[in-house]
Design a protein around this motif. Sequence first.
Motif, PDB file in Angstrom:
ATOM      1  N   GLY A  96       0.633  -1.348  -0.420  1.00  0.00           N
ATOM      2  CA  GLY A  96      -0.276   0.529   0.159  1.00  0.00           C
ATOM      3  C   GLY A  96       0.830   1.280   0.074  1.00  0.00           C
ATOM      4  N   LYS A  97       1.842   1.833   0.806  1.00  0.00           N
ATOM      5  CA  LYS A  97       2.972   2.127   1.155  1.00  0.00           C
ATOM      6  C   LYS A  97       3.514   2.356  -0.696  1.00  0.00           C
ATOM      7  N   ALA A  98       4.321   1.976  -1.446  1.00  0.00           N
ATOM      8  CA  ALA A  98       4.437   1.432  -2.150  1.00  0.00           C
ATOM      9  C   ALA A  98       3.468   1.909  -3.215  1.00  0.00           C
ATOM     10  N   LEU A  99       2.220   1.951  -3.552  1.00  0.00           N
ATOM     11  CA  LEU A  99       1.498   2.536  -4.180  1.00  0.00           C
ATOM     12  C   LEU A  99       1.330   4.035  -4.309  1.00  0.00           C
ATOM     13  N   LEU A 100       0.828   3.884  -2.686  1.00  0.00           N
ATOM     14  CA  LEU A 100       0.486   5.591  -2.609  1.00  0.00           C
ATOM     15  C   LEU A 100       1.937   6.115  -2.840  1.00  0.00           C
ATOM     16  N   LYS A 101       3.049   5.659  -2.584  1.00  0.00           N
ATOM     17  CA  LYS A 101       4.213   6.688  -3.072  1.00  0.00           C
ATOM     18  C   LYS A 101       4.980   7.084  -4.589  1.00  0.00           C
ATOM     19  N   ASN A 102       3.909   5.612  -5.317  1.00  0.00           N
ATOM     20  CA  ASN A 102       4.095   5.746  -7.247  1.00  0.00           C
ATOM     21  C   ASN A 102       3.077   7.280  -7.535  1.00  0.00           C
ATOM     22  N   LEU A 103       1.827   7.309  -6.205  1.00  0.00           N
ATOM     23  CA  LEU A 103       0.916   7.502  -7.163  1.00  0.00           C
ATOM     24  C   LEU A 103       1.651   9.348  -6.593  1.00  0.00           C
ATOM     25  N   ALA A 104       2.059   9.299  -5.388  1.00  0.00           N
ATOM     26  CA  ALA A 104       2.412  11.114  -5.351  1.00  0.00           C
ATOM     27  C   ALA A 104       3.748  10.922  -6.116  1.00  0.00           C
ATOM     28  N   SER A 105       4.369   9.830  -6.889  1.00  0.00           N
ATOM     29  CA  SER A 105       5.575  10.709  -7.616  1.00  0.00           C
ATOM     30  C   SER A 105       5.226  10.893  -9.082  1.00  0.00           C
ATOM     31  N   ILE A 106       3.738  10.499  -9.218  1.00  0.00           N
ATOM     32  CA  ILE A 106       2.883  10.626 -10.633  1.00  0.00           C
ATOM     33  C   ILE A 106       2.793  12.425 -10.238  1.00  0.00           C
ATOM     34  N   ALA A 107       2.531  12.311  -9.282  1.00  0.00           N
ATOM     35  CA  ALA A 107       1.698  13.894  -8.931  1.00  0.00           C
ATOM     36  C   ALA A 107       2.893  14.438  -9.073  1.00  0.00           C
ATOM     37  N   ILE A 108       4.100  14.839  -8.728  1.00  0.00           N
ATOM     38  CA  ILE A 108       5.371  15.348  -8.431  1.00  0.00           C
ATOM     39  C   ILE A 108       5.620  15.640  -9.885  1.00  0.00           C
ATOM     40  N   GLU A 109       6.239  14.550 -10.937  1.00  0.00           N
ATOM     41  CA  GLU A 109       6.295  14.660 -11.941  1.00  0.00           C
ATOM     42  C   GLU A 109       5.665  15.487 -12.876  1.00  0.00           C
ATOM     43  N   GLN A 110       3.834  15.440 -13.140  1.00  0.00           N
ATOM     44  CA  GLN A 110       3.526  15.846 -13.809  1.00  0.00           C
ATOM     45  C   GLN A 110       3.102  17.479 -13.567  1.00  0.00           C
ATOM     46  N   GLY A 111       3.720  18.282 -11.983  1.00  0.00           N
ATOM     47  CA  GLY A 111       2.909  18.973 -10.901  1.00  0.00           C
ATOM     48  C   GLY A 111       2.067  19.063 -10.918  1.00  0.00           C
ATOM     49  N   TYR A 112       1.287  17.917 -10.611  1.00  0.00           N
ATOM     50  CA  TYR A 112      -0.204  18.032  -9.939  1.00  0.00           C
ATOM     51  C   TYR A 112      -0.090  18.448  -8.614  1.00  0.00           C
ATOM     52  N   ALA A 113      -1.553  19.563  -8.451  1.00  0.00           N
ATOM     53  CA  ALA A 113      -1.554  19.653  -6.354  1.00  0.00           C
ATOM     54  C   ALA A 113      -1.106  18.670  -5.386  1.00  0.00           C
ATOM     55  N   ARG A 114      -2.154  18.059  -6.084  1.00  0.00           N
ATOM     56  CA  ARG A 114      -2.241  16.882  -5.113  1.00  0.00           C
ATOM     57  C   ARG A 114      -2.418  15.422  -4.971  1.00  0.00           C
ATOM     58  N   VAL A 115      -2.782  14.601  -3.546  1.00  0.00           N
ATOM     59  CA  VAL A 115      -3.380  13.363  -3.723  1.00  0.00           C
ATOM     60  C   VAL A 115      -3.798  13.178  -3.148  1.00  0.00           C
ATOM     61  N   GLU A 116      -5.339  12.844  -3.160  1.00  0.00           N
ATOM     62  CA  GLU A 116      -7.078  12.770  -2.110  1.00  0.00           C
ATOM     63  C   GLU A 116      -7.194  11.356  -2.301  1.00  0.00           C
ATOM     64  N   TRP A 117      -7.858  11.392  -1.657  1.00  0.00           N
ATOM     65  CA  TRP A 117      -8.958   9.921  -1.285  1.00  0.00           C
ATOM     66  C   TRP A 117      -9.743   9.801  -0.139  1.00  0.00           C
ATOM     67  N   SER A 118     -10.815   9.156  -0.219  1.00  0.00           N
ATOM     68  CA  SER A 118     -11.760   8.860   0.891  1.00  0.00           C
ATOM     69  C   SER A 118     -11.432   7.398   2.037  1.00  0.00           C
ATOM     70  N   VAL A 119     -11.804   7.762   3.231  1.00  0.00           N
ATOM     71  CA  VAL A 119     -11.783   6.532   4.032  1.00  0.00           C
ATOM     72  C   VAL A 119     -12.852   7.010   4.861  1.00  0.00           C
ATOM     73  N   LEU A 120     -13.525   5.526   5.217  1.00  0.00           N
ATOM     74  CA  LEU A 120     -15.028   5.282   6.072  1.00  0.00           C
ATOM     75  C   LEU A 120     -14.361   5.412   7.287  1.00  0.00           C
ATOM     76  N   LYS A 121     -14.893   6.184   7.851  1.00  0.00           N
ATOM     77  CA  LYS A 121     -15.001   6.786   9.539  1.00  0.00           C
ATOM     78  C   LYS A 121     -14.599   5.589  10.350  1.00  0.00           C
ATOM     79  N   TRP A 122     -14.761   4.484  10.256  1.00  0.00           N
ATOM     80  CA  TRP A 122     -14.495   3.125  10.802  1.00  0.00           C
ATOM     81  C   TRP A 122     -13.290   2.200  10.668  1.00  0.00           C
ATOM     82  N   ASN A 123     -13.019   2.479   9.510  1.00  0.00           N
ATOM     83  CA  ASN A 123     -11.354   2.184   8.882  1.00  0.00           C
ATOM     84  C   ASN A 123     -10.203   2.545   9.298  1.00  0.00           C
ATOM     85  N   THR A 124     -10.519   2.282  10.931  1.00  0.00           N
ATOM     86  CA  THR A 124      -9.054   2.956  11.833  1.00  0.00           C
ATOM     87  C   THR A 124      -7.612   2.319  11.187  1.00  0.00           C
TER      88      THR A 124
END
Length: 158
Positions: A96-124
């Motif tokens: 999971g961490k590697a997948l998110l790092k990959n998305l963060a690197s895509i965002a940086i390379e492309q000049g995107y402002a953010r990576v965002e998502w939703s999570v269920l409130k009970w999913n601690t």
Amino acid sequence: MSIRPAARTDVPVILELIHDLAIYEKEPNAVKTTEAMLEAALFGDSAKVFAHIAENQHGVQGFALWFLNYSTWEGVHGIYLEDLYVRPEARGGGHGKALLKNLASIAIEQGYARVEWSVLKWNTPSIDFYRSLGAAPMAEWDTFRLTGKALENFGAQA
């Protein structure tokens, strides 16, 4: 472990993981997506959805499915992570961490402002994991959705 863009041949396993995610999120009967729909969304002529696969010597262990959004305040695109899922037996292995790092690197390379998502409130477990990465909840925001009959009724008024 490696992260790679999804290929057409991954569609069946991505759909399997989507079903597993729905079960985890306590919505086992909610998935209406078919292999044909998923293939068209990811690989069709007007594809606007992307996916990355996390795999190891035992095969596909997880996936991230995402699309672009746009920030009017930032004036640039961002990535919206629709689904992130890692098989239970592979959790804690860094997929999971590697997948998110990959998305963060895509965002940086492309000049995107953010990576965002939703999570269920009970999913601690996921919330704790996201916080450990430096992600923060949007405390002042709630997600709203028009769907089903409410969408049909409201849209019919146009």
